[in-house]
Motif scaffolding. Structure first.
Motif, PDB file in Angstrom:
ATOM      1  N   ALA A  84      59.831 -10.401  46.054  1.00 53.83           N
ATOM      2  CA  ALA A  84      60.134 -11.841  46.146  1.00 53.83           C
ATOM      3  C   ALA A  84      59.301 -12.654  45.186  1.00 53.83           C
ATOM      4  CB  ALA A  84      59.902 -12.329  47.579  1.00 53.83           C
ATOM      5  N   THR A  85      58.129 -12.136  44.851  1.00 57.16           N
ATOM      6  CA  THR A  85      57.237 -12.897  43.967  1.00 57.16           C
ATOM      7  C   THR A  85      57.055 -12.223  42.619  1.00 57.16           C
ATOM      8  OG1 THR A  85      55.291 -11.795  44.889  1.00 57.16           O
ATOM      9  CG2 THR A  85      55.969 -13.867  45.919  1.00 57.16           C
ATOM     10  N   ALA A  86      57.718 -11.129  42.349  1.00 57.85           N
ATOM     11  CA  ALA A  86      57.582 -10.461  41.067  1.00 57.85           C
ATOM     12  C   ALA A  86      58.275 -11.280  39.982  1.00 57.85           C
ATOM     13  CB  ALA A  86      58.207  -9.059  41.135  1.00 57.85           C
ATOM     14  N   LYS A  87      57.632 -11.396  38.866  1.00 59.53           N
ATOM     15  CA  LYS A  87      58.196 -12.201  37.781  1.00 59.53           C
ATOM     16  C   LYS A  87      59.237 -11.377  37.026  1.00 59.53           C
ATOM     17  CE  LYS A  87      55.430 -14.765  35.417  1.00 59.53           C
ATOM     18  NZ  LYS A  87      54.427 -15.249  34.432  1.00 59.53           N
ATOM     19  N   PRO A  88      60.474 -11.885  36.921  1.00 55.49           N
ATOM     20  CA  PRO A  88      61.508 -11.133  36.209  1.00 55.49           C
ATOM     21  C   PRO A  88      61.260 -11.151  34.716  1.00 55.49           C
ATOM     22  CG  PRO A  88      62.332 -13.291  36.826  1.00 55.49           C
ATOM     23  CD  PRO A  88      60.967 -13.166  37.440  1.00 55.49           C
TER      24      PRO A  88
ATOM     25  N   ILE B 177      50.568 -27.124  39.530  1.00 50.50           N
ATOM     26  CA  ILE B 177      49.568 -26.729  38.536  1.00 50.50           C
ATOM     27  C   ILE B 177      48.391 -26.046  39.214  1.00 50.50           C
ATOM     28  CG2 ILE B 177      48.061 -27.516  36.678  1.00 50.50           C
ATOM     29  CD1 ILE B 177      51.125 -27.790  36.183  1.00 50.50           C
ATOM     30  N   HIS B 178      48.019 -24.891  38.648  1.00 50.51           N
ATOM     31  CA  HIS B 178      46.911 -24.111  39.214  1.00 50.51           C
ATOM     32  C   HIS B 178      45.636 -24.234  38.394  1.00 50.51           C
ATOM     33  CE1 HIS B 178      44.603 -20.273  39.754  1.00 50.51           C
ATOM     34  NE2 HIS B 178      44.735 -20.651  40.996  1.00 50.51           N
ATOM     35  N   ASN B 179      45.768 -24.135  37.051  1.00 51.63           N
ATOM     36  CA  ASN B 179      44.562 -24.131  36.220  1.00 51.63           C
ATOM     37  C   ASN B 179      44.899 -24.601  34.804  1.00 51.63           C
ATOM     38  OD1 ASN B 179      41.857 -23.581  35.491  1.00 51.63           O
ATOM     39  ND2 ASN B 179      42.442 -21.596  34.645  1.00 51.63           N
TER      40      ASN B 179
ATOM     41  N   ASN C  59      59.139 -20.317  44.121  1.00 54.89           N
ATOM     42  CA  ASN C  59      59.097 -18.993  44.747  1.00 54.89           C
ATOM     43  C   ASN C  59      57.711 -18.361  44.738  1.00 54.89           C
ATOM     44  OD1 ASN C  59      61.950 -18.935  45.257  1.00 54.89           O
ATOM     45  ND2 ASN C  59      62.252 -18.567  43.061  1.00 54.89           N
ATOM     46  N   GLY C  60      56.717 -19.136  44.291  1.00 57.21           N
ATOM     47  CA  GLY C  60      55.361 -18.601  44.258  1.00 57.21           C
ATOM     48  C   GLY C  60      55.068 -17.770  43.035  1.00 57.21           C
TER      49      GLY C  60
ATOM     50  N   GLY D 192      60.518 -27.835  50.064  1.00 61.35           N
ATOM     51  CA  GLY D 192      60.204 -26.437  49.854  1.00 61.35           C
ATOM     52  C   GLY D 192      58.732 -26.128  49.718  1.00 61.35           C
ATOM     53  N   LYS D 193      58.465 -24.959  49.130  1.00 62.00           N
ATOM     54  CA  LYS D 193      57.095 -24.465  49.032  1.00 62.00           C
ATOM     55  C   LYS D 193      56.211 -25.332  48.145  1.00 62.00           C
ATOM     56  CE  LYS D 193      58.285 -19.632  49.911  1.00 62.00           C
ATOM     57  NZ  LYS D 193      58.284 -18.235  49.390  1.00 62.00           N
ATOM     58  N   LEU D 194      56.801 -25.972  47.132  1.00 64.38           N
ATOM     59  CA  LEU D 194      56.001 -26.845  46.272  1.00 64.38           C
ATOM     60  C   LEU D 194      55.446 -28.030  47.063  1.00 64.38           C
ATOM     61  CD1 LEU D 194      58.002 -27.012  42.921  1.00 64.38           C
ATOM     62  CD2 LEU D 194      55.888 -25.775  43.386  1.00 64.38           C
ATOM     63  N   LEU D 195      56.246 -28.560  47.981  1.00 68.24           N
ATOM     64  CA  LEU D 195      55.771 -29.660  48.814  1.00 68.24           C
ATOM     65  C   LEU D 195      54.684 -29.181  49.763  1.00 68.24           C
ATOM     66  CD1 LEU D 195      55.889 -32.557  49.741  1.00 68.24           C
ATOM     67  CD2 LEU D 195      57.860 -31.988  51.181  1.00 68.24           C
ATOM     68  N   VAL D 196      54.878 -27.999  50.337  1.00 64.42           N
ATOM     69  CA  VAL D 196      53.852 -27.424  51.214  1.00 64.42           C
ATOM     70  C   VAL D 196      52.541 -27.237  50.453  1.00 64.42           C
ATOM     71  CG1 VAL D 196      53.180 -25.364  52.528  1.00 64.42           C
ATOM     72  CG2 VAL D 196      55.489 -26.289  52.751  1.00 64.42           C
TER      73      VAL D 196
END
Length: 752
Positions: A4-8, A22-24, A42-43, A96-100
């Motif tokens: 589910a989180t693997a980058k295609p 944004i993380h870093n 999707n993380g 969704g997850k971005l809001l969380v």
């Protein structure tokens, strides 16, 4: 592996559209772009490269926890996928997850579980959590949150966080640069968008006339709208401020206004052409509305500039006439009452015993004071405001040292400061006392970290660089009765900001008391530097022999710009490299500007010496590189103009960083990759960056530039203690020396 989180794997060059939390920030440069990472809905973790050559919108640094929409293409970097952005847009999390993640990362008392509970609860009801927060629906939030206070805090923080995003999105739709959003929010708060929609010409303080005209047209303003006419007057006066002048004559202002009003006609043909009558009407409307002040006889100014100049004139006249302190009692650091320092010093003038001892103590350990220097020291006692002027190396710093001794001996306090970080460091080294930048002094005064008393002395060094707004802010924190000593050289560079202050006060017709030092101490007369400096200062063409290698004095090398960098490298190496020589240029760009020179020198030396280096996008540094810090950073105690050297490269973690040793600091500083934009190579620096510094040898490239004048040449020349080498076109040098300096073209209303 979690599929589910693997980058295609994506086709390189194919389009990508995603929204990231944004993380870093890995690397950032305000002009050259950024590299940052973030998670999508999707993380999945992504790396984004935003290059100004490709990116339409990347006007400010992304922040951790912010939500940005990225449009671009997939590209490969060292075998890994990343996104080459063509557009980066600050946006708001809607679901969704971005809001969380956004709630979890940015809000007090909201963890991931509570954020997910809020999202799920309203989704099940067919409602949108972000809309609930936008509408300040505290009642609905109470169905999930435990207390009214927690719901109100969440709503308040949401609107504080969303304010910039809402304004950015709205302003971007109008064509306003994203980089302005935070500044507009500080001025107008959440009403910023409404303010601009009401009168787009309020933006003239920040953006160009042409951009505002496009915004005004999109909002439906007509060519004769009074907001536009008044805006044209303001734009003309702002343009004059950009050219450093604070006052504009009637005909000149009217002409500028007419030209501005007619400049957009080819873009907006529905607008009618302006003539003299409309120009006059525009000025009258600006005066009626308070956007401008003045009259036909004196000229016109912006209201703010007029207020600053008038305040300074009134305050300085009060000091000349003996300004009375607002408080009658003085206190020491322990809160104990003490005697007025200046009363004691004035009393000491009658028998001279105290001053004689102060002079003697200084001369025993340092050098004999000249009569000019003694006169300057005594004059400080007799005048509340004074100008101490003199060419480079004439002993102004010695006077400041004795003044410290004299005042401290009577229990008084001296605050000393300079505009740049490097100049304040030189001041600290020379006097052996703490020195600060003017910006820090003002900040500490406003924050209550220092309490300036009515008999303190404030010394400003390199005062020729102090512009109108800086001196105004300084006077606003100086209490009545306190004294001011402005130290500088009118022959050096004028202020970067608009207006003139020191040059006006140091002029012969000024009512402010002045003492001028003329005897040069820094460079020996055998070098020839003092004589040549005086010639250039006075607009006289000096005799310059040909360069003959390392040798005291001033020389000239005729050289074409095409080969100048290579020629400078040979001279630089012969004179001792970065330990002894400094290139001081007049321009950044061009074939032999500081940017090209720095890059060329570094590549050459790194290749020849095999030095360790790092490269990240357009930033390149190697061990041994001379560097200069470009910002004022209180936390690191580093200031704009501080010189240093790269001593090592730390390769710890995902990105490397630099270990740098800066002048005046005992311990090295670590500069992370994301902060490399605060550094610049310093094999070559501009004259403005070099002002306030001293070097054994100086190399000065003479290149065609509209800003090349005698003050720039004189300032660069007098940075040297032992040797100066001019290189370039001799006719160009002579023409710049003969011509009136740029300071003579400034029109100002400030007169004492």
């Amino acid at each position: 592996m979690n599929l589910a989180t693997a980058k295609p794997v994506h086709a390189i060059g194919s389009k990508v559209e995603c929204t990231l939390s944004i993380h870093n920030v890995i690397w950032y440069h305000p002009l050259r772009g950024a590299i940052f990472t973030g998670h999508d809905e999707n993380g999945v973790h992504h790396t984004v490269r935003a290059s100004p050559l490709r990116t339409a919108t990347m006007a400010r640094r992304v922040g951790k926890g912010e939500i940005w929409r990225i449009d671009g293409f997939w590209e490969s970097y060292r075998g890994n996928e990343q996104i080459l952005a063509i557009r980066c847009t600050l946006t708001k999390p809607t679901n969704g997850k971005l809001l969380v993640r956004y709630l979890k990362d940015n809000f007090t008392g909201i963890g991931e579980r509570r954020a997910q509970t809020l999202l799920s609860f309203f989704n099940e009801q067919g409602k949108n959590l972000s809309c609930i927060l936008d509408s300040k629906d505290v009642g609905s939030l109470l169905d999930v949150l435990p207390t009214l206070e927690s719901a109100e805090v969440l709503v308040r923080q949401w609107h504080e966080k969303m304010a910039e995003t809402r304004v950015v999105i709205g302003l971007e739709a109008l064509g306003v640069p994203m980089s302005l959003s935070s500044r507009l929010l500080r001025i107008w708060g959440e009403d910023a968008l409404e303010v601009i929609q009401t009168n787009p010409y309020f933006l003239l303080t920040f953006v160009s006339w042409d951009k505002v005209e496009k915004i005004a047209s999109s909002l439906g303003l007509g060519s004769r709208d009074v907001r536009r006419l008044v805006g044209a007057v303001e734009a003309a006066l702002y343009d004059r401020l950009d050219n450093k002048s604070t006052i504009t004559g009637h005909v000149a202002l009217r002409t500028r206004v007419i030209n501005l009003l007619n400049r957009s006609l080819h873009i907006f043909p529905q607008w009618s052409r302006a003539g003299v009558q409309i120009g006059e009407h525009s000025i009258a409307s600006a005066l009626d509305g308070g956007a401008a002040v003045g009259d036909r006889a004196k000229g016109y100014q912006t209201r703010t500039v007029s207020m600053m100049e008038k305040y300074l004139v009134d305050r300085i006249n009060e000091m000349i006439n003996g300004e009375k302190p607002a408080q009658s009692r003085l206190f020491d650091a322990n809160g104990q009452a003490r005697a007025n320092t200046w009363d004691q010093l004035l009393d000491s003038l009658f028998d001279g015993e105290y001053l004689t001892q102060v002079f003697k103590n200084y001369e025993v350990f340092k050098h004999r004071l000249t009569e000019e220097q003694r006169e300057a020291i005594i004059s400080v006692i007799e005048h509340e405001i004074m100008v101490l002027k003199g060419g480079a190396g004439t002993g102004k710093t010695s006077v400041m040292c004795v003044i410290h001794d004299m005042i401290e001996g009577k229990g008084g306090t001296v605050y000393q400061m300079a505009l740049s970080g490097r100049a304040k460091e030189r001041m600290r080294e020379a006097t052996g006392r703490e020195a600060v930048t003017i910006a820090k002094f003002l900040r500490d005064a406003h924050n209550g970290k220092i309490s300036i008393q009515s008999d303190d002395l404030i010394i400003v060094d390199e005062a020729s660089m102090t512009g109108l707004s800086t001196l105004y802010r300084l006077f606003k924190v100086i209490p009545k009765g306190a004294r001011l000593l402005l130290v500088g050289d009118p022959g050096q560079l004028p202020p970067i900001e608009f207006g003139l202050t020191f040059h006006v006060l140091a002029d012969k017709i000024s009512k402010v008391h002045k003492v001028e030092l003329t005897q040069v101490h820094r460079q020996s007369f055998q070098t020839g530097i003092p004589q040549i400096a005086n010639d250039i200062r006075d607009g006289k063409i000096p005799v310059l022999p040909k360069y003959e290698g390392m040798k005291e004095g001033v020389s000239f090398v005729d050289c074409d710009p095409e080969i100048m960098v290579d020629a400078m490298f040979n001279i630089y190496t012969e004179l001792g490299g970065s330990e002894q020589a400094q290139i001081i240029g007049t321009v950044k760009g061009g074939k032999a500007g500081t940017l090209v020179t720095n890059s060329w020198f570094q590549k050459k030396l790194t290749s020849v010496e095999g030095r360790e280096s790092i490269g990240l996008v357009m930033e390149q540094f190697a061990v041994g590189d001379p560097i200069i810090y470009l910002e004022n950073d209180v936390h690191l105690d580093l200031y704009n103009g501080t010189f240093g050297k790269v001593v090592a490269i730390r390769r710890c973690g995902s990105t490397p960083s630099l270990i740098c040793q800066f002048q005046g600091k005992c311990e090295p500083d670590i500069i992370e990759a994301s902060d490399l934009y605060k550094l610049s190579l310093a094999y070559a620096v501009t004259t403005h960056k070099a002002q306030g510094s001293q070097f054994a040898c100086v190399i000065i490239p003479i290149l065609r530039s509209r800003i090349l004048d005698r003050t720039m040449i004189y300032t660069a020349l007098t940075r040297a203690k032992r040797q100066v080498v001019f290189i370039g076109n001799r006719a160009l040098l002579d023409a710049a020396i003969i011509a009136l300096p740029s300071v003579a073209t400034r029109d100002v209303g400030f007169r004492i």
